[in-house]
Design a protein around this motif. Structure first.
Motif, short mmCIF file in Angstrom:
data_model
loop_
_atom_site.label_atom_id
_atom_site.label_comp_id
_atom_site.label_asym_id
_atom_site.label_seq_id
_atom_site.Cartn_x
_atom_site.Cartn_y
_atom_site.Cartn_z
N GLN A 114 0.83 -1.21 0.00
CA GLN A 114 0.00 0.00 0.00
C GLN A 114 0.86 1.26 0.00
O GLN A 114 0.58 2.22 -0.71
CB GLN A 114 -0.94 -0.01 1.21
N ARG A 115 1.94 1.25 0.80
CA ARG A 115 2.85 2.40 0.84
C ARG A 115 3.53 2.62 -0.50
O ARG A 115 3.66 3.75 -0.97
CB ARG A 115 3.88 2.23 1.94
N SER A 141 0.87 3.97 -3.01
CA SER A 141 0.57 5.36 -2.67
C SER A 141 1.73 6.28 -3.04
O SER A 141 1.54 7.38 -3.55
CB SER A 141 0.22 5.51 -1.19
N SER A 168 -3.38 11.99 -5.76
CA SER A 168 -3.74 11.68 -4.38
C SER A 168 -4.84 10.64 -4.34
O SER A 168 -5.87 10.78 -5.01
CB SER A 168 -4.24 12.95 -3.67
N LEU A 169 -4.61 9.58 -3.56
CA LEU A 169 -5.64 8.56 -3.39
C LEU A 169 -6.59 8.98 -2.29
O LEU A 169 -6.19 9.73 -1.40
CB LEU A 169 -4.98 7.22 -3.05
N ASP A 179 -8.70 12.23 -8.85
CA ASP A 179 -8.00 11.93 -7.59
C ASP A 179 -8.77 12.54 -6.43
O ASP A 179 -9.83 13.15 -6.60
CB ASP A 179 -6.54 12.36 -7.64
N ASN A 229 -8.04 1.82 -5.38
CA ASN A 229 -8.29 2.23 -4.00
C ASN A 229 -8.10 1.07 -3.03
O ASN A 229 -7.53 1.23 -1.95
CB ASN A 229 -9.69 2.82 -3.85
N GLY A 289 -4.54 0.46 -2.53
CA GLY A 289 -3.93 1.53 -1.76
C GLY A 289 -4.34 1.53 -0.30
O GLY A 289 -3.93 2.40 0.46
N TYR A 325 -7.59 1.55 0.88
CA TYR A 325 -8.90 2.13 1.15
C TYR A 325 -9.94 1.03 1.11
O TYR A 325 -9.78 0.03 0.42
CB TYR A 325 -9.22 3.23 0.12
#
Length: 102
Positions: free
Chosen positions: A32-33, A36, A45-46, A57, A87, A90, A92
């Motif tokens: 995820q990091r 992102s 930007s997520l 975004d 998402n 990432g 979310y």
């Protein structure tokens, strides 16, 4: 062929994760990091959201506009699916994907 300026940073980050080019499993948090970070370095930007066949975004900036292909409804479903997958990757909360059109 020239590459965008952020490419060198992405290569360094990827090599830090895979130091010997051996396949190494990443934890979900690491993945995820990395995802992102990749998006942030290209100014995205997520989380993403879809509207019609376009992706936006978190700041409302248009980041992708799909070319009309199979009709507005199907193209919109595809954009929504892409946003949900990205998402989810990432970190979310993923929403249920729409049923595939037959």
């Amino acid at each position: 062929m020239t590459f965008p300026p952020h490419t060198e940073t992405l290569v360094k980050e990827t090599r830090a994760i895979f130091p010997n080019r051996a396949e190494v499993a990443m934890s979900p948090a690491q993945a995820q990091r990395v995802l992102s970070s990749y998006f942030a370095q290209i100014g995205v930007s997520l989380p993403l959201h879809a509207c019609g066949r376009s992706l936006y975004d978190a700041n409302g900036h248009s980041i992708f506009v799909g070319v009309p292909k199979d009709g507005a409804a199907i193209d919109a479903e595809r954009a929504e699916a892409f946003a949900r997958v990205i998402n989810s990757m990432g970190g979310y909360e993923p929403a249920a994907l729409p049923a595939a059109a037959e």
